[in-house]
Scaffold this active site. Sequence first.
Site, PDB file in Angstrom:
ATOM      1  N   SER A 271       0.830  -1.204   0.000  1.00 24.81           N
ATOM      2  CA  SER A 271       0.000   0.000   0.000  1.00 24.81           C
ATOM      3  C   SER A 271       0.861   1.249   0.000  1.00 24.81           C
ATOM      4  CB  SER A 271      -0.902   0.014   1.241  1.00 24.81           C
ATOM      5  OG  SER A 271      -1.587   1.239   1.367  1.00 24.81           O
TER       6      SER A 271
ATOM      7  N   TYR B 189      -1.733   0.026   9.971  1.00 24.82           N
ATOM      8  CA  TYR B 189      -1.870  -0.478   8.605  1.00 24.82           C
ATOM      9  C   TYR B 189      -0.611  -0.156   7.816  1.00 24.82           C
ATOM     10  CZ  TYR B 189      -4.051  -1.149   3.981  1.00 24.82           C
ATOM     11  OH  TYR B 189      -4.360  -1.572   2.707  1.00 24.82           O
TER      12      TYR B 189
END
Length: 266
Positions: free
Chosen positions: A157, A170
Site C-alpha cells: 500500500s 496499517y
Amino acid sequence: MTDARDPLPDLSPGALFSCAGQVAIVTGAGTGIGRVSAAALGAAGARVVLAGLSESEPQVAADELVARGADAVGFDCDVTDAGQLAELIETTVARWGRIDTVVANAGAALDRPGAEDALERMDRMYALHVRAVAGLAERTLPVMADGGGGAFLVMSSLSGLRGNRVLSGYGVTKAANAQLVRNIAVQWGGRGIRANAISPGVIATDFARPITADAAAAEARLAKTPLGRFGTPEEVAGAVVWLASPVGAFVSGQNIVIDGGTLISD
C-alpha cells in the site's frame, strides 16, 4: 540476447501478457482489487483459485469468471488460519498439479485513532499482512520453484511508503510486507522466483469508501494527487498481469506504486 538482425519475437499484447497454462492463487479475491485481479489473470489464460473469507463469497466471484470462459474455482479461506491456508495449497496442487502465480491480496485496515486496543489491532493486521503472507510464501514457493519458478506478488500500500495520521498500524504492516517481498526476491531468485509488491493509492472500491464517499476526505486526497482522480481496480489488475506474464519476467524485488502520483506530489 536478441541481435538487431534477428527476427523480432511476437510482440502482440496477447503474447507479451499471456498467462496461459499458469495456475494462480489470489487471496482476498471475493471483492475489490482481488476479484478484478483474479478476473484479469483468468482473462489472460490462467487457471485461478479465488480464496477469501466465506462472507465475501469467493465462489460467486469464481462463477463470474467461469461465465466469462475462464477456468476458476472459489475457496473459503481465512489466511490467518494455518490449517485453512495449508488446505488451500493442498487443494490447488491436487486439482491442477502446480502453482505459478500467487497474489497475496487479503488485507484489512483496522486502525481506530485513540482506540484503547490500538496495539491489539496492529497485532491483527500484522497477522494478516505479514505472518499470513510469510505462511503463504512458505507453502507455495517450493511448489513454484519445483515447477520452474513463478511470480509471488504482494498487495502492499501507499500507506507503507508515507507517514499516516490515521492508518498507522496499517502502514507499518504494509511496509513490512513490502520488505518481505525483497527478502523473497533475494532468497528465491536462484530458483526462478520473482517477487514484487504492488502499492495502490486510493482505488475506488468498497475498501476505500471511507475516503471516496466522504466529500472532505476525498477533496483533501485529490488535492494531493497530480492526476486528480482515484484509481480503478483494473488499473491495479493490469500490473498483476504484467508481473505474472512473460513480459514481467525480469522484474523482481520491486514495489510498484499505482497512486496517480500522490507519493511524489509536493
